[in-house]
Design an enzyme around this catalytic site. Structure first.
Site, PDB file in Angstrom:
ATOM      1  CE  LYS A  59      -2.225  -1.077   3.823  1.00 35.36           C
ATOM      2  NZ  LYS A  59      -1.702  -2.410   4.193  1.00 35.36           N
ATOM      3  NE  ARG A  88      -4.969  -1.510   9.006  1.00 35.63           N
ATOM      4  CZ  ARG A  88      -3.883  -0.920   8.476  1.00 35.63           C
ATOM      5  NH1 ARG A  88      -3.919   0.332   8.128  1.00 35.63           N
ATOM      6  NH2 ARG A  88      -2.781  -1.607   8.297  1.00 35.63           N
ATOM      7  NE  ARG A 115       7.450  -2.610   6.855  1.00 36.60           N
ATOM      8  CZ  ARG A 115       6.179  -2.291   6.700  1.00 36.60           C
ATOM      9  NH1 ARG A 115       5.820  -1.489   5.726  1.00 36.60           N
ATOM     10  NH2 ARG A 115       5.251  -2.766   7.493  1.00 36.60           N
ATOM     11  NE  ARG A 174       5.798  -0.558  10.566  1.00 33.98           N
ATOM     12  CZ  ARG A 174       4.834  -0.457   9.656  1.00 33.98           C
ATOM     13  NH1 ARG A 174       5.041   0.254   8.560  1.00 33.98           N
ATOM     14  NH2 ARG A 174       3.691  -1.060   9.828  1.00 33.98           N
ATOM     15  NE  ARG A 189       1.283  -5.303  11.018  1.00 35.20           N
ATOM     16  CZ  ARG A 189       2.385  -5.043  10.325  1.00 35.20           C
ATOM     17  NH1 ARG A 189       3.545  -5.594  10.684  1.00 35.20           N
ATOM     18  NH2 ARG A 189       2.356  -4.247   9.305  1.00 35.20           N
TER      19      ARG A 189
END
Ligand code: B4P
Length: 191
Positions: free
Chosen positions: A13, A89, A128, A134, A145
């Site tokens: 995204k 969401r 990532r 993160r 998630r």
């Protein structure tokens, strides 16, 4: 043009949003980025957001919707067209978005749905995680998630198919080839 870019965590995204902004001159609203900025600033909202994000959970709808409404009202650049990245969401967020746009004389043009297989999503997010720092890019939180995505976010696909806005995009392959599929879908729609 007001677009929603929709997909699972790691579906691309944020990556595709950057390219869409450049091509169509849209204003980028990433709820994930906004929340991470609040966390960095140590604000009240940031402290709340940190608790949810590090557990892989969604923040309460009311907090996100208020944040969005304030941003739309204080940012004249949003009038040039917006790409909503990571929002909505949930179904209540999607209903709120329709109302937020309608109240401002605007309309949603299209929903770009990036469709990516689960092993690829996990692989991308773990990669990532090696550089992002993160708190949610680790295997345990990624799995949470994805569960949250399946239970709370996937019903939105049917919602947007039903109102004719959903554009399914095969989200595997190179960033450029996926971007080409998106622009073909957008240029071919009356939006
Ligand atoms: P987000 O920041 O939206 O996180 P995300 O789903 O991981 O998407 P992101 O845009 O960052 O990653 P992308 O797929 O582009 O949300 C984080 C958290 O904030 C949520 O879990 C939630 O707690 C909270 N939150 C945010 N919005 C909310 C809302 N509306 N309501 C409630 N809570 C909310 O990219 C992932 C990786 O894939 C990148 O490393 C990229 O380089 C790579 N990649 C992209 N395309 C690729 C390709 N074609 N091939 C290979 N790799 C690719």
């Amino acid at each position: 043009m007001n677009i929603v870019i929709f997909g699972a965590p790691g579906s691309g995204k944020g990556t595709q949003s950057e390219k869409l902004i450049e091509k169509y001159g849209l204003y980028h609203i990433s709820t994930g980025d906004l929340l991470r900025k609040e966390i960095k600033a140590g604000s009240e909202l940031g402290k709340i957001a940190d608790g949810y994000i590090s557990k892989g959970q969604l923040l309460p709808d009311s907090l996100i919707i208020d944040m969005l409404a304030k941003l739309l009202d204080t940012t004249p650049e949003t009038r040039q067209g917006v790409i909503f990245d990571g929002f909505p969401r949930t179904i209540p967020q999607a209903e709120a978005l329709e109302a937020l746009l309608r109240d401002r004389g605007l309309e949603l043009s299209a929903v770009v749905g990036l469709e990516v297989d689960e092993p690829e999503l996990i692989d991308r997010l773990l990669k990532r995680g090696q550089v992002s720092g993160r708190s949610d890019d680790n295997l345990e939180t990624i799995k949470k998630r994805l569960d949250v995505y399946h239970s709370q976010t996937t019903p939105l696909k049917e919602f947007y198919i039903a109102n004719g806005k959903y554009k399914a995009i095969h989200g595997m392959g190179s960033v450029d080839s996926i971007f080409e599929s998106i622009t073909r879908a957008l240029d071919g729609c009356a939006c």
